[in-house]
Structure formats: structure tokens, C-alpha cells
Design an enzyme around this catalytic site. Structure first.
Site, PDB file in Angstrom:
ATOM      1  N   LEU A   1       0.829  -1.187   0.000  1.00  6.67           N
ATOM      2  CA  LEU A   1       0.000   0.000   0.000  1.00  6.67           C
ATOM      3  C   LEU A   1       0.878   1.257   0.000  1.00  6.67           C
ATOM      4  CD1 LEU A   1      -2.594  -1.232   2.645  1.00  6.67           C
ATOM      5  CD2 LEU A   1      -3.087  -0.766   0.229  1.00  6.67           C
ATOM      6  N   GLY A  45      12.810  16.619 -10.709  1.00  4.41           N
ATOM      7  CA  GLY A  45      14.119  16.728 -11.344  1.00  4.41           C
ATOM      8  C   GLY A  45      15.163  17.356 -10.447  1.00  4.41           C
ATOM      9  N   GLU A 103      15.831  22.444 -19.269  1.00  2.96           N
ATOM     10  CA  GLU A 103      14.462  22.903 -19.042  1.00  2.96           C
ATOM     11  C   GLU A 103      13.965  23.692 -20.239  1.00  2.96           C
ATOM     12  OE1 GLU A 103      10.891  23.940 -18.176  1.00  2.96           O
ATOM     13  OE2 GLU A 103      11.907  22.605 -16.760  1.00  2.96           O
ATOM     14  N   VAL A 119      14.678  19.053 -25.658  1.00  2.00           N
ATOM     15  CA  VAL A 119      15.309  17.800 -26.064  1.00  2.00           C
ATOM     16  C   VAL A 119      14.483  17.216 -27.196  1.00  2.00           C
ATOM     17  CG1 VAL A 119      15.955  15.477 -25.345  1.00  2.00           C
ATOM     18  CG2 VAL A 119      16.212  17.400 -23.755  1.00  2.00           C
ATOM     19  N   HIS A 153      14.002  31.771  20.769  1.00  2.00           N
ATOM     20  CA  HIS A 153      15.317  32.249  20.323  1.00  2.00           C
ATOM     21  C   HIS A 153      16.412  31.369  20.921  1.00  2.00           C
ATOM     22  CE1 HIS A 153      18.492  35.069  19.199  1.00  2.00           C
ATOM     23  NE2 HIS A 153      18.977  34.964  20.422  1.00  2.00           N
TER      24      HIS A 153
END
EC number: 1.8.1.4
Length: 466
Positions: free
Chosen positions: A38, A186, A204, A238, A445
Site C-alpha cells: 500500500l 528533477g 528545461e 530535447v 530564540h
């Protein structure tokens, strides 16, 4: 024929959460899932294994590139890739077993096999051995998720040309990995292999990385990744990929048109996005059809066919596990007759690189396009005490607030551990908080979270830390 109140087709984040919530509400529920485990893509070959490798690769790089030595910790590391993959697989197995426990606890039945809708309220399940069974229910929830989007001219074989699943199980560290697509998948997987020793080039089609994110934060992340050694070829497409026994030859050219160029790589990862998975689901048997993008339309998770509901990647909205989980809860509660809602305007997004990028709400570009007057508050992590001490100073926190009402409209973070901090602003924005509300809220802090408060303070130009 086995009868149920609700049948969920798909056992990913949307499907298994829907099944568990159905059991919690007293519904007799079945979840149809054909994988051996699952959890769907996210747990098995997506979010979870990638985070396991991201974490391991970050530790490896800290040891090999002098980060630990600068802290006075001297080690001589070596990479055991097989063990790194094993610990990833062990972690995934533990998580998937946890879902099986939740099913048993909430009396959900896991029907092992691939589901196909054969008519109103009817599902046929084909098991791995070819045997079929028939199920019946008043309501059916489609939660079949998504699959990697193919790229014309680049045939994935998961030998040399990989999809995200293949990139999670490489047997060796590539000398040169080319990643097609500068989105979440990517960049994250490219980061893993870059840290482990690969030369990584990201190609890209658009002229920017992280499409859809706030432009300033995306550019900041790109600069950080470039400094780490990832190469970017933006505005480039590409056109073909030719694999061989030893590598892949890519042909690329400018997206706007121009002379082609060849790039040689050991492996190529195709990560141009994902598309809904509806193949073999039998939608035609109940008169359902997808839109041109492959999505199933819905109104309040109801399809146009009574008794059939849809959630997750297979329908509109961001393809994110937590979006699917929210839809699962709302969908089942509606089936059970309860009121429920999903606030799609406040679904956060995260890129788990280093530094991380996290955001919620509207971007500056969206606000400008809408003509909405806004104010900006920014605070750099280089001025945050904890970040400086931990040598994690890249990035900033940015808060966008309405110019008149001060309501927070968007928050964009790039920096250390921002995936863990964006939730603060998700809660604040659900309550329509103003930037001043955050500015007046005490934060511990020294923590990185103080940068979130200082950015809110800076909406009025009142940051106090340096």
C-alpha cells in the site's frame, strides 16, 4: 458479489486516507490496490524514498566536502551505495506496513488487484494470478493517482533513460546525469546524485526553474544549486535520445528555435511532470470521460455520475500528496453526510533541495496580475542567529500582505528547514491572520523560525534582528 458502503480504487495517500477515514466513521470500506504494498507512488517510489536518499546524500556530502571537518569532526567517509539503497527500502517497507496496520485497526478490507468499474456501484478486481472478483457499493471513490508524463522522442527504458522510479534505484553513481525538467522531481533527484559525485545537467524548456513558484525564490534557489555544481540549460528542448550500452546521446536545441547540439550522458532522467492515471479504469462503462489534460472533473469531489467520486492526482489541482489527503477526508465525510471543505488557496508546496523552497498562497506575479496592492516583508537567513551558527545562511523569508488590511496573502521561503516552518503560515492564513499578528507573536530564540517573524515585522519595515 461482496457488498460495501464505499469502495476506494487506489491505495496511495488519497486512497488509503479515504479508506481509513471511512472506517473511522463506521462505513464498511474496501480499498482496491494492485501493488504488492500500500501507499501508492508516494510511499513506494516517490516522496518517501526520495527523502531517504536526500537525507543520506546530505550527510555524505557534509562528510566529504569539509562541512564536518569545519566543525571539528574528522572522518574518512566512503560511499556504500548498496547500503544507502537498503536503508531507503527498509524505511519504505516500515511505512507501508504501517498503513496495513491502520487498515486492520479501522476494519478496512484491502482487495489486492486492479480495479475496473463495470457499472454504477460495481467494481471488478483482477488479482495478480488473473482471478477476478466483483464488488458492489453505493459509493465509489476514484483515487488512482498519476504516472510520469512521457516525452516524445525520448523512450524510457529504466536502463539508461529513466523515470523517477528508475532514478531512485541506480546501481552506480553516474559520471554525468542529464535531468530533463527543472521541477520538483528533477531538482530533488538531481541533487541526490550530484551530492554523491555525479556531474548533473538540468535541461528545461522554459526560461526558469520551478515553474509556478514565486519568481524571486525560484531564482534564489537556482543560484544556490548552481553554486553547488548543478548546470542549467534553460530555454532548451530535447528532441531525441539514443541509448547505448554505455550511455545516452541527447539532441537538444533552443526552445525558440536554433541549431541542434549533442550532449553525452551516462544516464538521463525524464522529469517533465506527471499525468493522471485512468487507463483500464472502465470510465466508459458509466459514461465518464476525462478532459483534454486527462483529468476527471468534479464538484465537491462528486463526478457527474451519481455515486462516483474523485480525489488526488487524477483530478484538478496540484499533484501533491497532502492535497490528496485533504480531499480524501472531505470526500468521505461528504459521503457520510457531514459538512467538509478543502481550501485550495492554502495548499503549501515544497521542494526538498538544500536549501529548501516552501510556499503557500499567492506569488508576487499573481498579485501583480490581479492588480492587488500589497506590501512585502523580507528577512535573510544570513541575519538569523541560528542559521549563522549552523552555517546555513542561504535564502530568505518573504511575506506578502494586503496593503490596506495587512492580511497575509502569500509566504515564500527559501532556506534551511523551511519545509518544517511553512506550516505556521498555513495555520495563520486559515485564520485570515495579518502580518502584524505574526509580528506580535513570540518565537523561541535562537531558532530559524524567528526569520518568519522578522519578515512579518518587515512588512512595516520594523525588523529588529541583524
Amino acid at each position: 458479489m461482496s457488498n460495501y458502503d464505499v469502495i476506494i480504487i487506489g491505495g496511495g495517500p488519497g486512497g488509503y486516507n479515504a479508506a481509513v477515514r471511512a472506517g473511522q466513521l463506521g462505513l464498511k470500506a474496501a480499498c482496491v490496490e494492485g501493488r504488492a504494498t500500500l501507499g501508492g507512488t508516494c510511499l513506494n517510489v516517490g516522496c518517501m524514498p526520495s527523502k531517504a536518499l536526500l537525507h543520506a546524500s546530505e550527510l555524505y556530502e557534509a562528510a566529504t566536502r569539509g562541512e564536518l571537518a569545519n566543525l571539528g569532526i574528522e572522518v574518512t567517509p566512503s560511499l556504500n551505495l548498496a547500503q544507502m539503497m537498503k536503508q531507503k527500502d527498509d524505511s519504505v517497507a516500515s511505512l507501508t506496513q504501517g498503513i496495513e496496520y491502520l487498515f486492520r485497526k479501522n476494519k478496512v478490507e484491502w482487495i489486492k488487484g486492479w480495479g475496473r468499474i463495470t457499472g454504477p456501484g460495481q467494481v471488478e478486481v483482477t488479482a495478480a494470478d488473473g482471478q477476478t472478483s466483483r464488488l458492489q457499493a453505493k459509493d465509489i471513490v476514484i483515487a488512482t493517482g498519476s504516472e510520469p508524463t512521457p516525452l516524445p522522442g525520448v523512450e524510457i527504458d529504466n536502463q539508461r533513460i529513466l523515470d523517477s522510479t528508475g532514478a531512485l534505484s541506480l546501481p552506480e553513481v553516474p559520471r554525468h546525469l542529464v535531468v530533463i525538467g527543472a521541477g520538483v522531481i528533477g531538482l530533488e533527484l538531481g541533487s541526490v546524485w550530484r551530492r554523491l559525485g555525479s556531474q548533473v545537467t538540468v535541461v528545461e524548456y522554459l526560461d526558469r526553474i520551478c515553474p509556478g513558484t514565486d519568481l524571486e525564490t525560484g531564482k534564489t534557489l537556482q543560484r544556490a544549486l548552481s553554486k553547488q555544481g548543478i548546470g542549467f540549460r534553460l530555454g532548451t528542448k530535447v528532441t531525441s535520445a539514443t541509448p547505448s550500452a554505455s550511455g545516452v546521446q541527447l539532441s537538444v536545441e533552443p526552445a525558440a528555435g536554433g541549431e541542434a547540439e549533442l550532449i553525452q550522458a551516462d544516464y538521463v532522467l525524464v522529469a517533465i511532470g506527471r499525468r493522471p492515471f485512468t487507463r483500464g479504469l472502465g470510465l466508459e462503462n458509466v459514461g465518464l470521460a476525462t478532459d483534454p489534460r486527462g483529468l476527471l472533473a468534479h464538484q465537491g469531489h462528486r463526478t457527474e455520475v451519481p455515486g462516483i467520486w474523485v480525489i488526488g492526482d487524477v483530478t484538478s489541482g496540484p499533484m501533491l500528496a497532502h492535497k490528496a489527503e485533504d480531499e480524501a477526508m472531505a470526500c468521505i465525510e461528504r459521503i457520510a453526510g457531514k459538512a467538509a471543505e478543502v481550501n485550495y488557496a492554502l495548499i503549501p508546496s515544497v521542494i526538498y533541495t538544500r536549501p529548501e523552497l516552501a510556499s503557500v498562497g499567492q506569488t508576487e506575479e499573481q498579485l501583480k496580475a490581479a492588480g492587488r496592492a500589497y506590501k512585502t516583508g523580507k528577512f535573510p537567513f544570513s541575519a538569523n542567529s541560528r542559521s549563522k551558527i549552523n552555517h546555513e545562511t542561504e535564502g530568505f523569508a518573504k511575506v506578502l500582505a494586503d496593503a490596506q488590511t495587512d492580511e497575509i496573502l502569500g509566504v515564500h521561503l527559501v532556506g534551511p528547514s523551511v519545509s518544517e516552518m511553512i506550516g505556521e503560515y498555513c495555520v495563520a492564513m486559515e485564520f485570515s491572520a495579518s502580518a502584524e499578528d505574526i509580528a506580535l507573536t513570540c518565537h523561541p530564540h535562537p531558532t530559524r523560525s524567528e526569520a518568519l517573524r522578522q519578515a512579518a515585522m518587515n512588512v512595516q519595515g520594523l525588523a529588529t534582528q541583524i
